[in-house]
Design a protein around this motif. Structure first.
Motif, PDB file in Angstrom:
ATOM      1  N   UNK A 201     -71.657  16.652  87.608  1.00  0.00           N
ATOM      2  CA  UNK A 201     -71.361  17.534  88.741  1.00  0.00           C
ATOM      3  C   UNK A 201     -70.306  16.946  89.680  1.00  0.00           C
ATOM      4  N   UNK A 202     -70.027  15.643  89.568  1.00  0.00           N
ATOM      5  CA  UNK A 202     -68.974  15.067  90.415  1.00  0.00           C
ATOM      6  C   UNK A 202     -67.602  15.439  89.871  1.00  0.00           C
ATOM      7  N   UNK A 203     -67.486  15.576  88.557  1.00  0.00           N
ATOM      8  CA  UNK A 203     -66.175  15.820  87.963  1.00  0.00           C
ATOM      9  C   UNK A 203     -65.949  17.242  87.487  1.00  0.00           C
ATOM     10  N   UNK A 204     -67.021  17.981  87.220  1.00  0.00           N
ATOM     11  CA  UNK A 204     -66.883  19.306  86.608  1.00  0.00           C
ATOM     12  C   UNK A 204     -67.265  20.406  87.589  1.00  0.00           C
ATOM     13  N   UNK A 205     -66.410  21.426  87.683  1.00  0.00           N
ATOM     14  CA  UNK A 205     -66.675  22.558  88.562  1.00  0.00           C
ATOM     15  C   UNK A 205     -67.607  23.575  87.900  1.00  0.00           C
ATOM     16  N   UNK A 206     -67.285  23.949  86.655  1.00  0.00           N
ATOM     17  CA  UNK A 206     -68.145  24.888  85.925  1.00  0.00           C
ATOM     18  C   UNK A 206     -67.816  24.838  84.439  1.00  0.00           C
ATOM     19  N   UNK A 207     -68.680  25.433  83.639  1.00  0.00           N
ATOM     20  CA  UNK A 207     -68.496  25.503  82.188  1.00  0.00           C
ATOM     21  C   UNK A 207     -68.604  26.966  81.772  1.00  0.00           C
ATOM     22  N   UNK A 208     -67.720  27.403  80.861  1.00  0.00           N
ATOM     23  CA  UNK A 208     -67.795  28.773  80.319  1.00  0.00           C
ATOM     24  C   UNK A 208     -67.966  28.681  78.810  1.00  0.00           C
ATOM     25  N   UNK A 209     -68.837  29.508  78.290  1.00  0.00           N
ATOM     26  CA  UNK A 209     -68.956  29.607  76.825  1.00  0.00           C
ATOM     27  C   UNK A 209     -68.777  31.074  76.457  1.00  0.00           C
ATOM     28  N   UNK A 210     -67.780  31.354  75.645  1.00  0.00           N
ATOM     29  CA  UNK A 210     -67.472  32.726  75.235  1.00  0.00           C
ATOM     30  C   UNK A 210     -67.566  32.845  73.719  1.00  0.00           C
ATOM     31  N   UNK A 211     -68.288  33.853  73.259  1.00  0.00           N
ATOM     32  CA  UNK A 211     -68.224  34.238  71.841  1.00  0.00           C
ATOM     33  C   UNK A 211     -67.930  35.727  71.832  1.00  0.00           C
ATOM     34  N   UNK A 212     -66.667  36.071  71.580  1.00  0.00           N
ATOM     35  CA  UNK A 212     -66.285  37.489  71.621  1.00  0.00           C
ATOM     36  C   UNK A 212     -65.953  37.951  70.208  1.00  0.00           C
ATOM     37  N   UNK A 213     -66.294  39.198  69.913  1.00  0.00           N
ATOM     38  CA  UNK A 213     -66.030  39.768  68.590  1.00  0.00           C
ATOM     39  C   UNK A 213     -65.256  41.061  68.773  1.00  0.00           C
ATOM     40  N   UNK A 214     -64.406  41.379  67.807  1.00  0.00           N
ATOM     41  CA  UNK A 214     -63.690  42.660  67.866  1.00  0.00           C
ATOM     42  C   UNK A 214     -64.415  43.717  67.036  1.00  0.00           C
ATOM     43  N   UNK A 215     -65.340  43.262  66.170  1.00  0.00           N
ATOM     44  CA  UNK A 215     -66.025  44.208  65.281  1.00  0.00           C
ATOM     45  C   UNK A 215     -67.128  44.967  66.019  1.00  0.00           C
ATOM     46  N   UNK A 216     -67.535  46.077  65.416  1.00  0.00           N
ATOM     47  CA  UNK A 216     -68.677  46.847  65.937  1.00  0.00           C
ATOM     48  C   UNK A 216     -69.925  46.514  65.133  1.00  0.00           C
ATOM     49  N   UNK A 217     -70.581  47.556  64.611  1.00  0.00           N
ATOM     50  CA  UNK A 217     -71.873  47.337  63.959  1.00  0.00           C
ATOM     51  C   UNK A 217     -71.810  46.786  62.539  1.00  0.00           C
ATOM     52  N   UNK A 218     -70.712  47.057  61.818  1.00  0.00           N
ATOM     53  CA  UNK A 218     -70.516  46.451  60.491  1.00  0.00           C
ATOM     54  C   UNK A 218     -71.740  46.551  59.581  1.00  0.00           C
ATOM     55  N   UNK A 332     -66.719  44.429  70.015  1.00  0.00           N
ATOM     56  CA  UNK A 332     -65.596  45.317  70.363  1.00  0.00           C
ATOM     57  C   UNK A 332     -64.886  44.845  71.637  1.00  0.00           C
ATOM     58  N   UNK A 333     -64.673  43.530  71.736  1.00  0.00           N
ATOM     59  CA  UNK A 333     -63.926  43.009  72.881  1.00  0.00           C
ATOM     60  C   UNK A 333     -62.452  42.859  72.487  1.00  0.00           C
ATOM     61  N   UNK A 334     -61.639  42.357  73.428  1.00  0.00           N
ATOM     62  CA  UNK A 334     -60.183  42.337  73.248  1.00  0.00           C
ATOM     63  C   UNK A 334     -59.741  41.460  72.081  1.00  0.00           C
ATOM     64  N   UNK A 335     -60.441  40.335  71.856  1.00  0.00           N
ATOM     65  CA  UNK A 335     -60.065  39.496  70.718  1.00  0.00           C
ATOM     66  C   UNK A 335     -61.265  38.709  70.221  1.00  0.00           C
ATOM     67  N   UNK A 336     -61.140  38.212  68.985  1.00  0.00           N
ATOM     68  CA  UNK A 336     -62.215  37.406  68.402  1.00  0.00           C
ATOM     69  C   UNK A 336     -61.997  35.957  68.810  1.00  0.00           C
ATOM     70  N   UNK A 337     -63.034  35.381  69.409  1.00  0.00           N
ATOM     71  CA  UNK A 337     -62.863  34.030  69.934  1.00  0.00           C
ATOM     72  C   UNK A 337     -64.221  33.387  70.186  1.00  0.00           C
TER      73      UNK A 337
END
Length: 482
Positions: A201-218, A332-337
């Protein structure tokens, strides 16, 4: 004459999609590189009636489709297909496992089972294996998710498995842990001096974890609508990524040390308040220039299942006090990541401000897919005589794993996980206490939803999710790494 090895690998769901796309190509790669015993038998089982020859033809078609052209060595393919055998099985009939045991023959020198099955078939399958004598001390069982859909059902499945197998024989699979970059996260943290002193907490402001998919139900309509984004992805893969990012340094690189530290993080997760979570569902929109339908049209009926979830949570311990962890996942988000972003704190004093130099916080981006890299964003001065002021710009220190290790063979996660299962190496598998801590936290979120005051917010397919998801970070003066 050498005694033929009696060790075998038993694949449940051997004619399914996971087997075609991942398991058979992974096993072929291990065979091609001579990483598995030449005498290891691979026995497939599923409900459909096939003989050995038909299963080999099925496997050959799968390998033709999913192996890269440069890997197709006809001679090795032929010897691989020779390993394959098949036994049809109706897993719901506990007494039908006798024929399977007969096909396997002597398993006293080791049997590894890869069990991927509908949740309803877990208990009869374990009971069938037990009755047929396929649950002895030399058997290891790999369990593919979903393992239950809440703490109670997960405990029931775990109890059923524990009735036949000890914890040391149980390998709960989370294929994200087989990814090379996920293991690199540990190398990055624990093999380099420069990160660990700041990793708190002294060095880090925050952490983000993203798992985005462009596909739908498949083609997973029924399963997905019963499950939703939170249970499909956050409860397992994303919480495992969070645990690896936040855990204390383990004593050793071994299964017990690493899993002991992960479970401490999972137990320290603070319950999420209603204002710290967002649920969304995609509507019609455009993904990569193609127009796509909304979720309810894809499903063919009305539903309030979430296809997007964003959450702000905290790890309540000394290291992470006051550091938010933002999680988001959607279809169905903007990109797969898939990525982990660690944003460090700003420097305490900007010496360049009088000369117009603007600073941005350093970010460490650990990208798992589609490409794999580790990127550190640092500030540098733009070249020039600076008469109009100092211009500072963000530049990337890039560790592209694909380039740095260009000669190394890229392996799919299942190659490592299947090999670890066959060899009995549990480090990259999830222990029961971890699973239960994950469910406990997830169930508490679903209880908030069940009270009915968490509406599912619509978002256009091809966007980054509902506005409320963006506001989750913005109102804290932070922004998602888009």
């Amino acid at each position: 004459m050498a005694h033929a090895s009696c060790s075998a690998l038993l694949l449940f769901g051997a004619t399914g999609d996971l087997s075609r796309r991942m398991l058979l190509p992974s096993l072929y790669a291990l065979h091609e590189d001579e990483l598995i015993d030449p005498n290891l038998r691979i026995v497939g089982t599923a409900r459909s009636e096939h003989d050995d020859a038909e299963f080999r033809a099925f496997a050959k078609a799968a390998l033709d489709e999913f192996l890269p052209a440069d890997r197709k060595d006809e001679a090795k393919l032929a010897t691989f297909l020779d390993r394959l055998e098949y036994q049809a099985l109706d897993a719901s009939q506990v007494d039908s496992f006798g024929a399977l045991a007969e096909k396997l023959g002597d398993t006293s020198c080791g049997l590894s089972i890869f069990l991927s099955t509908a949740p309803a078939l877990f208990e009869p399958t374990i009971e069938g294996l037990r009755r047929a004598g396929l649950a002895h001390a030399d058997v290891r069982i790999g369990l593919e998710k979903p393992l239950g859909n809440d703490l109670a059902s997960s405990a029931r499945i775990n109890d059923a498995v524990a009735a036949g197998f000890d914890e040391r024989q149980i390998f709960r699979i989370d294929h994200y842990l087989g990814k090379e970059t996920v293991q690199n996260l540990m190398a990055l943290r624990f093999a380099n001096m420069m990160f660990e002193p700041l990793w708190n907490s002294a060095g880090i402001d925050h952490v983000q974890i993203t798992v985005s998919e462009t596909v739908g139900l498949e083609g997973r309509k029924g399963f997905y609508d019963d499950t939703g984004a939170l249970r499909d992805m956050v409860q397992n893969h994303m919480l495992q990524l969070l645990a690896l990012t936040a855990m204390e340094p383990p004593r050793d690189y071994d299964a017990t040390s690493i899993r002991d530290e992960k479970v401490k993080v999972l137990r320290a997760l603070r319950p999420v308040k209603p204002e710290e979570m967002v649920r969304g569902q995609y509507r019609a929109g455009a993904v990569k220039g193609e127009s796509v339908k909304g979720y309810t049209e894809d499903l063919g009926q009305d539903s309030d299942t979430e296809t997007f979830v964003a959450i702000k949570t905290h790890v309540d311990n000394w290291r992470w006090q006051g550091v938010p962890f933002y999680l988001r996942h959607g279809k169905r988000l903007a990109e797969r990541r898939s990525e982990i972003v660690v944003e460090f704190k700003q420097v305490p004093h900007n010496i360049f401000s009088d000369r117009g130099g603007k600073l941005r916080a350093n970010r460490l981006v650990i990208r798992l897919q589609p490409e794999e890299y580790v990127r550190l964003q640092v500030m540098a001065k733009e070249p020039g005589l600076d008469r109009g002021g100092i211009v500072l710009r963000e530049v990337n220190l890039d560790l592209s794993l694909a380039t740095a290790f260009a000669k190394a063979r890229k392996r799919i996660a299942y190659e490592r996980l299947l090999l670890d299962l066959i060899e009995g190496e549990q480090t990259l598998f999830v222990r029961r206490d971890e699973v239960e801590a994950q469910w406990k936290w997830t169930d508490a979120i679903r209880e908030v939803w069940a009270k009915g005051d968490m509406e599912v917010k619509p978002y256009a397919a091809g966007s980054w999710g509902p506005n409320a998801g963006i506001a989750l970070t913005e109102r804290d003066g932070r922004s998602w790494n888009d």
